[in-house]
Write an enzyme that holds these catalytic residues in place. Structure first.
Site, PDB file in Angstrom:
ATOM      1  N   ALA A  12       0.689  -1.111  -0.070  1.00  0.00           N
ATOM      2  CA  ALA A  12      -0.101  -0.155   0.008  1.00  0.00           C
ATOM      3  C   ALA A  12       0.913   1.336  -0.047  1.00  0.00           C
ATOM      4  O   ALA A  12       0.788   1.934  -1.095  1.00  0.00           O
ATOM      5  CB  ALA A  12      -0.945   0.052   1.221  1.00  0.00           C
ATOM      6  N   ARG A  23       4.198  10.654 -11.020  1.00  0.00           N
ATOM      7  CA  ARG A  23       3.208  11.685 -11.481  1.00  0.00           C
ATOM      8  C   ARG A  23       3.575  13.026 -11.144  1.00  0.00           C
ATOM      9  O   ARG A  23       3.488  14.087 -11.967  1.00  0.00           O
ATOM     10  CB  ARG A  23       1.847  11.501 -10.895  1.00  0.00           C
ATOM     11  CG  ARG A  23       1.017  10.244 -11.464  1.00  0.00           C
ATOM     12  CD  ARG A  23      -0.532  10.572 -11.094  1.00  0.00           C
ATOM     13  NE  ARG A  23      -0.606  10.328  -9.723  1.00  0.00           N
ATOM     14  CZ  ARG A  23      -0.923   8.989  -9.171  1.00  0.00           C
ATOM     15  NH1 ARG A  23      -0.911   7.694  -9.962  1.00  0.00           N
ATOM     16  NH2 ARG A  23      -1.104   9.124  -7.881  1.00  0.00           N
ATOM     17  N   CYS A  44      -7.568  -5.824   2.273  1.00  0.00           N
ATOM     18  CA  CYS A  44      -8.831  -5.594   3.107  1.00  0.00           C
ATOM     19  C   CYS A  44     -10.112  -6.369   2.643  1.00  0.00           C
ATOM     20  O   CYS A  44     -11.058  -6.530   3.189  1.00  0.00           O
ATOM     21  CB  CYS A  44      -9.141  -4.348   3.295  1.00  0.00           C
ATOM     22  SG  CYS A  44      -7.742  -3.098   3.947  1.00  0.00           S
ATOM     23  N   ASP A 292       1.918   0.568   7.777  1.00  0.00           N
ATOM     24  CA  ASP A 292       1.777  -0.348   8.939  1.00  0.00           C
ATOM     25  C   ASP A 292       3.060  -0.029   9.814  1.00  0.00           C
ATOM     26  O   ASP A 292       3.005  -0.239  10.994  1.00  0.00           O
ATOM     27  CB  ASP A 292       1.201  -1.512   8.836  1.00  0.00           C
ATOM     28  CG  ASP A 292      -0.031  -1.813   8.553  1.00  0.00           C
ATOM     29  OD1 ASP A 292      -0.784  -0.724   8.081  1.00  0.00           O
ATOM     30  OD2 ASP A 292      -0.240  -3.020   8.305  1.00  0.00           O
ATOM     31  N   ASN A 314      -2.108   4.554   2.427  1.00  0.00           N
ATOM     32  CA  ASN A 314      -2.271   5.390   0.974  1.00  0.00           C
ATOM     33  C   ASN A 314      -2.152   6.612   1.251  1.00  0.00           C
ATOM     34  O   ASN A 314      -1.451   7.536   0.445  1.00  0.00           O
ATOM     35  CB  ASN A 314      -3.643   5.038   0.476  1.00  0.00           C
ATOM     36  CG  ASN A 314      -3.442   3.566  -0.445  1.00  0.00           C
ATOM     37  OD1 ASN A 314      -3.095   3.541  -1.325  1.00  0.00           O
ATOM     38  ND2 ASN A 314      -4.159   2.551   0.272  1.00  0.00           N
ATOM     39  N   TYR A 435     -31.355  16.616   4.656  1.00  0.00           N
ATOM     40  CA  TYR A 435     -32.618  16.083   5.164  1.00  0.00           C
ATOM     41  C   TYR A 435     -33.721  15.855   4.050  1.00  0.00           C
ATOM     42  O   TYR A 435     -34.201  17.011   3.197  1.00  0.00           O
ATOM     43  CB  TYR A 435     -33.314  16.965   6.139  1.00  0.00           C
ATOM     44  CG  TYR A 435     -34.702  16.694   6.532  1.00  0.00           C
ATOM     45  CD1 TYR A 435     -35.013  15.325   6.871  1.00  0.00           C
ATOM     46  CD2 TYR A 435     -35.815  17.696   6.330  1.00  0.00           C
ATOM     47  CE1 TYR A 435     -36.444  15.063   7.286  1.00  0.00           C
ATOM     48  CE2 TYR A 435     -37.326  17.049   6.852  1.00  0.00           C
ATOM     49  CZ  TYR A 435     -37.330  15.742   7.061  1.00  0.00           C
ATOM     50  OH  TYR A 435     -38.643  15.441   7.089  1.00  0.00           O
TER      51      TYR A 435
END
Length: 568
Positions: A12, A23, A44, A292, A314, A435
């Site tokens: 990850a 990029r 996951c 991690d 990420n 709502y």
């Protein structure tokens, strides 16, 4: 000469760093080392493959268009080199060199770097108990192990599975195996499911549908060993019983992979993960760490924590790539937000719970407030229970837990956003939530919980938590005053109360003094969702009753025994 960036770890954080960096910089030399055979897989989702929700395992290893995310893909599409089966053995920080083992050929070589990124991830904790080496015992962490579990279910005609650990992975797998028709047993050393996420009364709410579905929970039990025959597991031994099993999943947590960093002399933080600053640099400015293996900062307490999560990894990768480009981006930290699906229930949390708030030295108050995820008269309306925690002095929201059969993710995400930006209870009350009857009530569950907690902190509401009333209901000094209609009372009510009366809300003003002559008595008012209970509490106090409380969550939030029929 272009900058050389070497990344150790290709799942990850490492792959996100590499992709973002390319990029941003077309010239930088990027090489990713991964000791395993696969990179960039979606771990996951593995429980949903076992459960049958995901039919094709390549969904985790391929793009949506069907292209394998392998070394060739990342070279041709992303523009950087990936070396699978290559393990980093040693970091020489003075020379800026990494010793690398090619596991296929057995040869070693040195690779130079200008910037090094550690995305070494974490490793499942293995239980050091007798029989741990038997076949059929898995940690369910890597792709090949997931496929092995699937194969063994069929090859050995598995009927009984034991999951050791009732955390996120354990509970997700419980649902998966249950869907496949297996007898599922869960052994958890702590006194609740999802022990890192949920306080006891909220965990007990989720426990009820789990047990009703036939999943067997052995809470407060320690796994002592495994029994086997012909090299395969046949049972799990706890400190209280022996449970048959042809398949065992050990899901008791993970540890950050820090050995490489330790050997290189990098600082390890108090959480046990690699110490990083706000830019995700280690104690060596030329070395970053993410995912991690890296320590996180708790946004609320500013303390250090180990928070392994793919979403966090990420984010780390993106920040690291930007900082390699010189942007000076700060990573603010995490709240420890999590969520999972368990049968038809969802359970999520964000921020602090009772245990972590107490450890942080925060004086807090909390409430449990049930409701529906939309107006109750709408088709598909589902149950939602919110537990909200706030700092008593500042009324700043510090944590929340949400469980129910629908709309949980929406509330958890909204609450995580609010906590990130330091919202108070008043802020939550006034958020302009969308709502319309198919989506929400005119006052969202979050706002209702905030209003109730403000009332509690400011003394307008005197409530009691369900886990506290669980024992007090047996005390003859307390009387439960159920203010629902006689029909509701007969259909379902709290069991085990030494003293209980049914006093419908509309009869309190005229009938309370006859039914409850002692105005010093300890009264606990309850209804269905505690709206009537709160009204009854205020009515009784106005009539001169001195020791009145309302039961948080009332029947909808009561996780313990209930009864029905005529009261004896």
């Amino acid at each position: 000469m272009s900058k050389k960036v070497l990344i150790i770890g290709g799942v990850a954080a490492g792959m996100k760093t590499a992709s973002r960096l390319r990029r941003r910089d077309k010239d930088v030399q990027i090489t990713v080392l991964e000791r395993g055979p696969q990179v960039s897989y979606g771990a996951c989702g593995f429980p949903y493959y076992i459960g049958g929700d995901v039919k094709d395992f390549t969904s985790f290893t391929h793009t949506p268009q069907g292209f394998a995310r392998d070394a060739e893909f990342f070279k041709n599409v992303k523009g950087f080199d990936v070396l699978t089966g290559h393990e980093a053995l040693k970091i020489d920080r003075t020379k800026k060199m990494v010793t690398v083992l090619d596991k296929a050929s057995g040869t070693q070589k040195e690779m130079a770097y200008d910037v090094l990124v550690l995305g070494t991830g974490s490793t499942p904790v293995r239980l050091p108990v007798p029989g741990a080496e038997l076949g059929g015992i898995h940690n369910f962490w890597f792709p090949w192990e997931t496929l092995m579990v699937k194969e063994e279910m069929e090859a050995y005609k598995v009927t009984d599975v034991v999951i050791v650990g009732a955390g996120l992975i354990g509970m997700e797998l419980a649902e998966a195996f249950h869907k496949q028709g297996l007898t599922v047993n869960i052994v958890e050393m702590q006194d609740r499911i999802l022990p890192q996420m949920l306080d006891l009364e909220i965990a007990d709410l989720v426990k009820k549908p789990v047990e009703k579905a036939g999943i067997k929970l052995y809470l407060g039990e320690k796994t002592m060993g495994f029994e086997g025959k012909d090299g395969r597991v046949t049972a799990v031994k706890t400190d209280k019983r022996t449970i048959p099993a042809q398949l065992v999943i050990v899901a008791v947590g993970v540890r950050p992979n820090t050995e490489l960093a330790k050997d290189a002399g990098l600082d390890i933080g108090p959480s046990g993960a690699i110490a990083v600053n706000e830019y995700l640099q280690t104690s060596d400015p030329a070395i970053y760490a993410g995912g991690d293996c890296a320590e996180n900062t708790n946004i609320l307490t500013k303390g250090k924590m180990f928070a392994p999560m793919g979403s966090t990894a990420n984010k780390h990768g993106r920040v690291i790539a930007d900082n390699i480009c010189g942007d000076g981006v700060k990573y603010p930290g995490v709240l420890g937000t999590g969520i999972c699906q368990i049968l038809n229930w969802q359970a999520g949390s964000t921020g602090l719970n009772e245990r972590t708030a107490t450890a942080a030295g925060i004086e807090f108050a909390s409430v449990v407030v049930p409701g529906f995820d939309r107006l109750g008269y709408m088709p598909g309306a589902q149950r939602v229970i919110v537990k909200l925690l706030a700092d008593v002095k500042t009324q700043k929201v510090i944590g929340a837990q949400v469980v129910g059969t629908g709309g949980v993710d929406k509330r958890v995400d909204a609450l995580a956003t609010a906590l990130t930006f330091g919202a108070t209870l008043e802020d939550l009350s006034n958020i302009d939530f969308a709502y319309a009857p198919p989506f929400n009530g005119p006052i969202d569950n979050i706002a209702t919980a905030a209003n109730v907690l403000m009332n509690k902190i400011e003394g307008r509401l005197r409530s009691i938590n369900p886990k506290d009333f669980k024992e007090l209901r047996k005390n003859d000094e307390y009387t439960l005053v159920d203010v629902r209609s006689p029909g509701e009372f007969k259909a379902n009510r709290i069991a085990g109360c030494t003293n209980m009366i049914n006093l419908p809300l509309g009869t309190i003003r005229g009938g309370a003094e006859t039914a409850l002559p002692d105005k010093d008595a300890k009264l606990v008012c309850s209804c269905q969702i505690n709206l009537r209970g709160y009204e009854a509490e205020t009515m009784l106090r106005a009539l001169g009753y001195k020791n009145v409380q309302s039961l948080e969550g009332s029947m909808s939030g009561w996780p313990y025994e209930t009864e029905s029929g005529e009261k004896k």
